[in-house]
Each structure stands twice: as C-alpha cells, then as structure tokens.
Scaffold this active site. Structure first.
Site, PDB file in Angstrom:
ATOM      1  N   CYS A 293       0.096   3.838   2.665  1.00 51.20           N
ATOM      2  CA  CYS A 293       0.533   3.326   3.979  1.00 51.20           C
ATOM      3  C   CYS A 293       2.011   3.632   4.197  1.00 51.20           C
ATOM      4  O   CYS A 293       2.413   4.060   5.279  1.00 51.20           O
ATOM      5  CB  CYS A 293       0.322   1.815   4.067  1.00 51.20           C
ATOM      6  SG  CYS A 293      -1.397   1.301   3.923  1.00 51.20           S
TER       7      CYS A 293
ATOM      8  N   CYS B 237       0.840  -1.204   0.000  1.00 47.88           N
ATOM      9  CA  CYS B 237       0.000   0.000   0.000  1.00 47.88           C
ATOM     10  C   CYS B 237       0.878   1.257   0.000  1.00 47.88           C
ATOM     11  O   CYS B 237       1.533   1.561   0.997  1.00 47.88           O
ATOM     12  CB  CYS B 237      -0.905  -0.053   1.238  1.00 47.88           C
ATOM     13  SG  CYS B 237      -1.724   1.485   1.644  1.00 47.88           S
TER      14      CYS B 237
END
Length: 108
Positions: free
Chosen positions: A35, A32
């Site tokens: 993230c 991600c």
C-alpha cells in the site's frame, strides 16, 4: 496527502458514490508495505489527471463498514466507481505503466 483525499465510513457515500467524476478508491492500511509502495504512484495519477478522476484513500483498519460493504479482503485494492457503481477492481501494488493502462478509460 496532496492530490489524493481521505474518505471514511461517514463520508464515503458523499465523496465517492455521489461524485460526478470517476473515483479511484485506494483501500489501504498503514502497516501494508505494498500500500505504501503504490501511494506515490496514486498521488502522481491524481495530479496528472486532476479534473478527470478523483483519487480517494480509505484506511481499512479505521473504516470497517465500507471495507465490509465492498468485500475487501486483500489490500491494496483499487476500485473505480462511476455513478456510484464499481466498474473496475484491481488488487495489488501495480507499477504505474500497468495502472495507467488499466485505468485508461477513466483518465480521459
């Protein structure tokens, strides 16, 4: 890692729900991009507010039980837990000033 700490399906209750301090849990995954973008900001917050709030990371790919328990469908999701209860949820990679504003009640 540094100031942020990893938690898992097995250790979540102990690390988060039974913690005396507010706990910010970062639900994330290695693939991600957002993230990865927010991770250094969370590390800074963990260092700057050590002793007031714990910052804990949970890899959603490796820990489906907790991810499912809290209905996490989008990442990064940041949940703040106080005395075992979710008191705030933030979704997405927020810039540090906005994160600090959103978390002001828990940063002391």
């Amino acid at each position: 890692m540094g100031a942020t700490k990893e938690t898992t399906d097995k250790t979540f209750d102990q690390d988060v729900l039974m913690n005396d301090k507010p706990v910010l849990v970062d639900f994330w995954a290695p693939w991600c991009g957002p993230c990865r973008a927010v991770a250094p900001v969370l590390e800074e917050l963990a260092n700057e507010h050590a002793g007031k709030i714990e910052v804990v990371k949970l890899n959603t790919d490796e820990n489906p039980e907790i991810t499912g328990r809290y209905g996490i469908t989008g990442i990064p999701t940041l949940n703040v837990y106080v005395k075992g209860e979710v008191v705030k949820t933030l979704v997405g990679a927020l810039p540090k000033p906005k994160l600090v504003r959103e978390l002001a009640d828990y940063l002391g």
